[in-house]
Design an enzyme around this catalytic site. Structure first.
Site, mmCIF file in Angstrom:
data_model
loop_
_atom_site.group_PDB
_atom_site.id
_atom_site.type_symbol
_atom_site.label_atom_id
_atom_site.label_comp_id
_atom_site.label_asym_id
_atom_site.label_seq_id
_atom_site.Cartn_x
_atom_site.Cartn_y
_atom_site.Cartn_z
ATOM 1 N N LYS A 22 -6.539 22.895 3.660
ATOM 2 C CA LYS A 22 -6.742 21.809 4.590
ATOM 3 C C LYS A 22 -5.360 20.928 4.369
ATOM 4 O O LYS A 22 -4.668 20.483 5.467
ATOM 5 C CB LYS A 22 -7.959 20.873 4.281
ATOM 6 C CG LYS A 22 -7.790 19.412 5.057
ATOM 7 C CD LYS A 22 -8.883 18.505 4.665
ATOM 8 C CE LYS A 22 -8.473 17.512 3.711
ATOM 9 N NZ LYS A 22 -7.655 16.461 3.741
ATOM 10 N N ASN A 23 -4.871 20.327 3.249
ATOM 11 C CA ASN A 23 -3.790 19.655 3.197
ATOM 12 C C ASN A 23 -2.471 20.398 3.387
ATOM 13 O O ASN A 23 -1.293 19.761 3.538
ATOM 14 C CB ASN A 23 -3.810 18.759 1.913
ATOM 15 C CG ASN A 23 -4.945 17.801 1.859
ATOM 16 O OD1 ASN A 23 -5.397 17.508 2.739
ATOM 17 N ND2 ASN A 23 -5.411 17.437 0.553
ATOM 18 N N ARG A 121 -4.108 2.935 0.398
ATOM 19 C CA ARG A 121 -3.098 4.087 0.949
ATOM 20 C C ARG A 121 -1.802 3.392 1.788
ATOM 21 O O ARG A 121 -1.704 3.792 3.023
ATOM 22 C CB ARG A 121 -4.179 4.910 1.785
ATOM 23 C CG ARG A 121 -5.357 5.451 1.036
ATOM 24 C CD ARG A 121 -6.008 6.649 1.472
ATOM 25 N NE ARG A 121 -5.291 7.668 1.500
ATOM 26 C CZ ARG A 121 -6.013 8.887 2.054
ATOM 27 N NH1 ARG A 121 -7.013 8.922 2.543
ATOM 28 N NH2 ARG A 121 -5.175 9.996 1.893
ATOM 29 N N ILE A 123 1.992 3.368 3.627
ATOM 30 C CA ILE A 123 2.770 4.471 3.931
ATOM 31 C C ILE A 123 4.257 3.773 3.732
ATOM 32 O O ILE A 123 5.178 4.142 4.468
ATOM 33 C CB ILE A 123 2.523 4.969 5.146
ATOM 34 C CG1 ILE A 123 2.375 4.008 6.391
ATOM 35 C CG2 ILE A 123 1.167 5.798 5.262
ATOM 36 C CD1 ILE A 123 2.499 4.781 7.706
ATOM 37 N N ASP A 124 4.432 2.774 2.776
ATOM 38 C CA ASP A 124 5.869 2.139 2.771
ATOM 39 C C ASP A 124 6.830 3.169 2.424
ATOM 40 O O ASP A 124 8.163 2.986 2.734
ATOM 41 C CB ASP A 124 5.564 0.947 1.819
ATOM 42 C CG ASP A 124 4.951 1.401 0.367
ATOM 43 O OD1 ASP A 124 4.006 2.175 0.442
ATOM 44 O OD2 ASP A 124 5.624 0.796 -0.723
HETATM 45 N N1 EPU Z 1 1.916 5.568 -2.171
HETATM 46 C C1 EPU Z 1 2.342 4.458 -1.810
HETATM 47 N N2 EPU Z 1 3.297 4.610 -0.704
HETATM 48 C C2 EPU Z 1 3.408 5.500 0.170
HETATM 49 C C3 EPU Z 1 2.592 6.903 0.007
HETATM 50 C C4 EPU Z 1 1.924 6.650 -1.082
HETATM 51 O O1 EPU Z 1 2.440 3.764 -2.581
HETATM 52 O O2 EPU Z 1 4.286 5.410 1.188
HETATM 53 C C5 EPU Z 1 1.073 5.784 -3.359
HETATM 54 C C6 EPU Z 1 -0.703 6.175 -2.801
HETATM 55 O O3 EPU Z 1 -1.285 4.829 -2.638
HETATM 56 C C7 EPU Z 1 -1.068 6.964 -4.002
HETATM 57 C C8 EPU Z 1 -0.006 7.721 -4.389
HETATM 58 O O4 EPU Z 1 1.022 6.989 -3.854
HETATM 59 O O5 EPU Z 1 -1.469 5.836 -5.088
HETATM 60 C C9 EPU Z 1 -0.035 9.258 -3.967
HETATM 61 O O6 EPU Z 1 -0.598 9.157 -2.599
HETATM 62 P P1 EPU Z 1 0.079 10.371 -1.598
HETATM 63 O O7 EPU Z 1 1.254 9.978 -0.667
HETATM 64 O O8 EPU Z 1 0.531 11.652 -2.526
HETATM 65 O O9 EPU Z 1 -1.204 10.745 -0.826
HETATM 66 P P2 EPU Z 1 -1.186 11.250 0.480
HETATM 67 O O10 EPU Z 1 -0.065 12.049 0.995
HETATM 68 O O11 EPU Z 1 -1.754 10.180 1.429
HETATM 69 C C10 EPU Z 1 -2.464 13.389 0.026
HETATM 70 C C11 EPU Z 1 -3.871 14.257 0.366
HETATM 71 C C12 EPU Z 1 -4.867 13.560 -0.204
HETATM 72 C C13 EPU Z 1 -4.509 13.698 -1.642
HETATM 73 C C14 EPU Z 1 -3.186 13.080 -2.088
HETATM 74 C C15 EPU Z 1 -2.836 13.308 -3.586
HETATM 75 C C16 EPU Z 1 -3.258 14.971 2.840
HETATM 76 C C17 EPU Z 1 -3.451 14.677 4.133
HETATM 77 N N3 EPU Z 1 -3.906 14.129 1.991
HETATM 78 O O12 EPU Z 1 -2.532 12.089 0.504
HETATM 79 O O13 EPU Z 1 -5.988 14.279 0.091
HETATM 80 O O14 EPU Z 1 -5.767 12.908 -2.402
HETATM 81 O O15 EPU Z 1 -2.141 13.756 -1.358
HETATM 82 O O16 EPU Z 1 -3.062 14.444 -3.924
HETATM 83 O O17 EPU Z 1 -2.731 15.672 2.472
HETATM 84 C C18 EPU Z 1 -8.314 14.705 0.350
HETATM 85 O O18 EPU Z 1 -7.972 15.662 0.698
HETATM 86 O O19 EPU Z 1 -9.400 14.341 0.000
HETATM 87 C C19 EPU Z 1 -7.252 13.618 0.110
HETATM 88 C C20 EPU Z 1 -7.566 12.529 0.128
#
Ligand code: EPU
Length: 419
Positions: A22-23, A121, A123-124
């Site tokens: 999925k991811n 979550r 997205i900064d």
């Molecule tokens: N973070 C920030 N700022 C940002 C981006 C992330 O502070 O701009 C922090 C987040 O708050 C978190 C950490 O960095 O504490 C990691 O977040 P990441 O960006 O890696 O997560 P994501 O890309 O939003 C993806 C998966 C998630 C999975 C995480 C970690 C997708 C669509 N989602 O999320 O999947 O938990 O990576 O591996 O790929 C799931 O499938 O259930 C799911 C939530």
């Protein structure tokens, strides 16, 4: 509203084949926007996130076909139209259209992304990187507007490795001017899968899968092809189920290296399994030692497997310690497990799980995708009948999960209450 009714304690034998990740696929589909050519994606799972992304691509003018796990995307007629809340809010991964539309057109308009409520979550990192690349971003009443007259390369260091920001910047940088370097990049296998697609289209991405990725900007891209990697979280969830209920349950199409953190923990705790090529054969363990689990970035223990594993921890012989380090709100399933008979004390992001505790079937709720997986595992090991509501979350991430489990001996009914 859909719900599951599970009659628990059925032994499972036979074979479950793992679907595409999925991811990965939720990033691969938006990434194709960079080309005006044709892309073929194989082993695509038929999950609701994919169906929504297909609709989003069609809204942008793509011609998409999806048959026998093969997704063909022809982007010759794509236009840069705003991505509205109707679709963007349905999934987290809608943020990948920021990178791809901005990369291709230097402009994008996208409503806020959605996703599971498992923490703040932010997205900064994504936005900060796009700004550094020369983009002006306006946050306009529920949607972002991006404008970059010339998107330029950037040398960026993430405070913590982020899967989404790494992929998004990688996508945006493919057609940018100059060479982008992403430092402290996330190393998840999904990132390498996206780089493989981009490079097949003619991009110059190096180092994906390491903590430093270099992207040399190119002028244009052609057709693309990629095989979606097997879903490591789906695989891990079935391994957990196998350790609790398996009778020589075979889990095939697994890249075992991708779930090494889970397999080593289970082995240390006394769970026996056999690995042959890409198949794991696993049976119910009579005794499982308690564990100490700390979720972290890849290759550490994945946050997405923390909740399903916590159900297994209720069956260990003693006290397990669990800590979630990625998200603030990943223990919302704990009250439901306790209601079924578990003995879990949760403090913010930490939990002490005292086992073994027999679980009893109850009415419970899937508060998010992986919480749904935790409830499913709980219902399958509980005595009696478990009813799980809100399972739309679960169906977003696990392809044909009810069919796959019933085929190996489970007794699960999927009920659509609107019927
Ligand atoms: N973070 C920030 N700022 C940002 C981006 C992330 O502070 O701009 C922090 C987040 O708050 C978190 C950490 O960095 O504490 C990691 O977040 P990441 O960006 O890696 O997560 P994501 O890309 O939003 C993806 C998966 C998630 C999975 C995480 C970690 C997708 C669509 N989602 O999320 O999947 O938990 O990576 O591996 O790929 C799931 O499938 O259930 C799911 C939530």
């Amino acid at each position: 509203m859909k719900k599951l009714i599970i009659e628990g304690q059925r032994k499972l034998s036979g074979e479950v084949k793992i679907s595409g990740a999925k991811n990965s696929v939720v990033a691969l589909i938006p990434a194709t926007i960079l080309t005006s050519g044709k892309c073929v994606l194989e082993h695509v799972p038929d999950i609701s996130d994919v169906r929504i992304l297909i609709k989003m691509m069609e809204q942008l003018g793509s011609h998409v076909t999806f048959e026998n796990e093969v997704l063909t995307i022809d982007n010759k007629d794509v236009k840069n139209v705003p991505i509205t809340e109707e679709y963007a809010s349905k999934l987290r991964a809608s943020y990948y259209f920021m990178g791809s539309l901005l990369g291709k057109y230097g402009k994008a308009e996208i409503a806020y992304p959605g996703g599971c409520i498992i923490g703040s979550r932010p997205i900064d990192f994504h936005l900060k990187s796009f700004r550094k690349m020369g983009t002006e971003i306006t946050d306009n009443d529920g949607r972002y507007e991006f404008v970059a007259p010339t998107l330029k390369a950037v040398d960026i260091f993430f405070d913590v490795p982020s899967v989404g920001a790494t992929i998004n910047v990688m996508i945006a940088a493919v057609l940018a001017k100059g060479t982008t370097i992403i430092r402290n990049a996330a190393r998840e296998p999904e990132i390498t899968n996206v780089a493989t697609l981009l490079n097949s289209m003619g991009a110059k991405v190096h180092g994906a899968g390491t903590d430093q990725i270099t992207i040399e900007g190119v002028k244009e891209l052609g057709d693309g092809y990629v095989e979606v990697i097997p879903d490591r979280i789906e695989a891990g969830t079935y391994v957990i189920i196998g350790a609790l209920l398996g009778d020589n349950l075979k889990i095939s199409n697994v890249v075992t290296d991708h779930i090494a953190s889970l397999l080593y923990k289970l082995k240390e705790a006394g769970v026996k399994y056999k690995v042959e090529d890409n198949t794991i054969t696993i049976s119910k363990a009579n005794h499982i030692e308690p564990m100490t689990i700390k979720t972290t970035v890849y290759p550490g223990f994945p946050t997405d497997l923390g909740q399903p594993l916590s159900t297994l921890l209720t069956q260990c012989d003693g006290e397990s310690l669990f800590e979630e380090t990625i998200y603030e709100n990943r223990l919302r399933h704990v009250p439901y497990l306790n209601n079924m008979g578990a003995n879990i004390k949760a403090f913010d992001t930490k939990a002490i799980i005292e086992g073994p505790t027999p679980l009893k079937g109850k009415k419970v709720k899937a508060t998010d995708l992986r919480a749904g997986a935790s409830m499913l595992v709980a219902g399958m090991i509980a005595s009696g009948t478990t009813e799980i509501t809100n399972i739309e979350h679960l169906l977003r991430g696990y392809e044909r999960i009810v069919d796959k489990l019933n085929k190996v001996g489970a007794n699960i009914q999927l009920i659509d209450e609107e019927e």
